[in-house]
Structure formats: structure tokens, C-alpha cells
Design an enzyme around this catalytic site. Structure first.
Site, PDB file in Angstrom:
ATOM      1  N   ASP A  38      17.273  -4.486  -7.924  1.00  0.00           N
ATOM      2  CA  ASP A  38      18.030  -3.868  -9.766  1.00  0.00           C
ATOM      3  C   ASP A  38      18.401  -2.846  -9.826  1.00  0.00           C
ATOM      4  O   ASP A  38      17.338  -1.695  -9.891  1.00  0.00           O
ATOM      5  CB  ASP A  38      17.273  -4.365 -11.213  1.00  0.00           C
TER       6      ASP A  38
ATOM      7  N   ASN B 141      25.142 -13.875 -11.206  1.00  0.00           N
ATOM      8  CA  ASN B 141      25.794 -13.513  -9.772  1.00  0.00           C
ATOM      9  C   ASN B 141      26.657 -14.060 -10.027  1.00  0.00           C
ATOM     10  O   ASN B 141      28.143 -13.041  -9.965  1.00  0.00           O
ATOM     11  CB  ASN B 141      25.414 -12.514  -9.134  1.00  0.00           C
TER      12      ASN B 141
HETATM   13  C1  FPP Z   1      20.996  -5.905  -9.627  1.00  0.00           C
HETATM   14  O1  FPP Z   1      21.881  -4.964 -10.239  1.00  0.00           O
HETATM   15  C2  FPP Z   1      21.089  -5.853  -8.170  1.00  0.00           C
HETATM   16  C3  FPP Z   1      22.765  -6.907  -7.917  1.00  0.00           C
HETATM   17  C4  FPP Z   1      23.042  -7.978  -8.319  1.00  0.00           C
HETATM   18  C5  FPP Z   1      22.699  -6.966  -6.507  1.00  0.00           C
HETATM   19  C6  FPP Z   1      21.597  -6.690  -5.452  1.00  0.00           C
HETATM   20  C7  FPP Z   1      21.431  -6.384  -4.087  1.00  0.00           C
HETATM   21  C8  FPP Z   1      22.052  -6.006  -3.270  1.00  0.00           C
HETATM   22  C9  FPP Z   1      21.125  -4.857  -3.596  1.00  0.00           C
HETATM   23  C10 FPP Z   1      23.335  -5.538  -2.030  1.00  0.00           C
HETATM   24  C11 FPP Z   1      22.474  -6.407  -0.814  1.00  0.00           C
HETATM   25  C12 FPP Z   1      22.835  -6.719   0.224  1.00  0.00           C
HETATM   26  C13 FPP Z   1      22.777  -6.911   1.193  1.00  0.00           C
HETATM   27  C14 FPP Z   1      23.517  -6.270   2.188  1.00  0.00           C
HETATM   28  C15 FPP Z   1      21.191  -6.702   1.468  1.00  0.00           C
HETATM   29  P1  FPP Z   1      23.234  -4.350 -10.730  1.00  0.00           P
HETATM   30  O2  FPP Z   1      24.218  -4.180 -10.765  1.00  0.00           O
HETATM   31  O3  FPP Z   1      22.460  -5.464 -12.148  1.00  0.00           O
HETATM   32  O4  FPP Z   1      22.529  -2.827 -11.482  1.00  0.00           O
HETATM   33  P2  FPP Z   1      22.681  -1.829 -13.099  1.00  0.00           P
HETATM   34  O5  FPP Z   1      21.697  -3.022 -13.977  1.00  0.00           O
HETATM   35  O6  FPP Z   1      22.813  -1.114 -12.428  1.00  0.00           O
HETATM   36  O7  FPP Z   1      24.033  -2.496 -13.531  1.00  0.00           O
END
Ligand code: FPP
Length: 248
Positions: free
Chosen positions: A28, A76
């Protein structure tokens, strides 16, 4: 003449005999990492993917048996289409480059979650990447894709109900141990530690069943900034916990 007193340091080390067998990671804070740098969210996810690769390699190196990474949840899909497409592309390119990504590692790739909602293209890339790591003997990497803890429990319950209906088992044979074997993680060691960076303190539908006796570790670091040192800190902290599993 005077001698500068050396700074006293307590260098804590991971105890290799008390490693968490299975670590769950909620990756996250990618969006917040990007916003801080006036970058698009996609840059945060890309940086998050780099961190994911680094941390998996580190866990493989220190002897962790399994790691489950929350890459895309059942919720998501509700994000803007452009962000969903971007995440899917990131995953696709990663999986397609499996030979390069897993070179020099002993990682065994698995995907957990409902693959039926993923595109054929992604599913083919998943099969390709799984094939590349076939024969490896190190850490099991569960990539949670279109994964939801509730979905996983519903799925297990349905299989158990089908088994009752078909006369394979009687209802009283359904217990925790039975359902455990119907979870995606059936072959993995128990989840000992769940890590959530970025300051949030909730499970967000991640490994609900498996979290029953897992230890939690939270931090304010956004996932793209999460380092091997942070993983080391989390493990050392885990090793200080007194795990009682309901006993005194
Ligand atoms: C949550 O952070 C993260 C996700 C919904 C996606 C996680 C995916 C990755 C780290 C990439 C995966 C890819 C590979 C190739 C393994 P957020 O985007 O909601 O962050 P925020 O809460 O700060 O907006």
C-alpha cells in the site's frame, strides 16, 4: 589528545532459527508515494513493482518459505479504468519477462485469486511465468490477483457443500482443518506475519482466514520506499513477540 567515543550501537540481527514461515504483504501507499513527488499514480505502481521484486528476492535469500503479495484485490476493479488497465499492463509485462525477472532466484511463482475474471492475455502470461519457475525449490511467491479473503472463504465453503451433496463427506467432517485445505494457501506454511506499510491499519480483505493467528506489522513507509532493512526490522520485531495462540 582525546579519543572520540565510538557511538554505541546495538546491531540486532535476524534469528535464522525463528523466521516467520510465511509473510503476507499489503503493498500500500503507491499512490501517495507518487503524489508526494507530483508524479502520476502509475509511477507509484511502477515503483511499487520494483520494491516487490526486491523484497521477494531478499525473502528468498534469507530463507523465508512463502510470501503472499496483494497485487490486485477483488475491490480494485472499482478504480478508474485507466488505473486498472495500468496495473494489468504492469503485471502483464512483469509476467512476460519472467525469465529475466526470476533469473538467479529460486522463487516458485503461484497465483492466488479468481483467475476467471482476468483476461486471456493475463492468464497466458501467468501460465508462462509459472512455467518459468517450475522446478525451483526456494520461496513460494503467491501473487494475489483478483484476490479477496471473503471470496476465498466463500469458494472453500461451496466446495465443502458440493462434497457433502455428492456424499463424499458428512457435514460434521467440515472443520477448520478441512476448510484450511480448501484455501488457496493449502500447501503453504501458516501465515506468521502480515505487513502493511503506508500507515493504514486494516486487513482490507487480505488473507482473512489465514490471519487468525498471524502477527501484524505496520509502518508509515509507503510501499515504494520499503527496503530490505524495513523487512529486516519487521522480522526482528516479529521475533520479539510472544505468540500464545490463545494459550496463557
Ligand atoms: C495499493 O496502493 C496498491 C495496489 C492497489 C496495487 C499494488 C500493486 C503493485 C505494487 C504493483 C504490482 C505489480 C507487480 C508487477 C507485482 P495504492 O495505489 O492504493 O496507494 P494509495 O493508497 O497511496 O493511493
Amino acid at each position: 589528545m582525546f579519543f572520540k567515543k565510538k557511538k554505541e550501537q546495538t546491531i540486532e540481527k535476524i534469528d535464522p532459527n525463528n523466521l516467520p514461515l510465511h509473510i503476507g504483504v499489503i503493498m500500500d501507499g503507491n499512490g501517495r508515494w507518487a503524489a508526494k513527488r507530483h508524479l502520476p499514480r502509475s509511477a507509484g505502481h511502477r515503483a511499487g513493482a520494483d520494491t516487490f521484486e526486491k523484497i521477494v528476492k531478499y525473502c528468498d535469500k534469507i530463507g523465508i518459505k512463502a510470501i503472499t503479495a496483494y497485487a490486485f484485490s477483488t475491490e480494485n476493479w472499482n478504480r478508474p479504468k485507466a488505473e486498472v488497465d495500468n496495473l494489468m499492463n504492469l503485471l502483464y509485462n512483469y509476467l512476460l519477462m519472467a525469465e529475466e525477472k526470476f533469473a538467479g532466484t529460486n522463487v516458485i511463482l503461484r497465483v492466488i485469486g479468481d483467475r476467471s475474471a482476468l483476461s486471456d492475455k493475463i492468464n497466458e502470461a501467468i501460465d508462462h511465468a509459472i512455467g518459468v519457475t517450475d522446478g525451483n525449490t526456494g520461496i513460494v511467491l503467491n501473487m494475489a490477483l483478483n484476490y479477496g479473503g471473503r471470496d476465498e472463504i466463500v469458494r472453500a465453503t461451496r466446495i465443502a457443500a458440493e462434497n457433502v451433496k455428492n456424499g463424499m463427506i458428512s457435514p460434521d467432517e467440515i472443520d477448520g482443518e478441512y476448510l484450511d485445505k480448501l484455501m488457496y494457501t493449502a500447501d503453504n506454511p501458516p501465515v506468521d506475519l502480515i505487513i502493511r506499510p503506508s500507515g493504514e491499519k486494516r486487513l482490507s480483505n487480505f488473507l482473512l482466514w489465514q490471519a487468525a493467528y498471524a502477527e501484524f506489522w505496520y509502518s508509515d513507509i509507503n510501499w515504494p520506499d520499503f527496503s530490505e532493512k524495513d523487512m529486516e526490522r519487521a522480522i526482528i520485531d516479529y521475533q520479539k513477540r510472544n505468540r500464545r495462540f490463545g494459550k496463557v
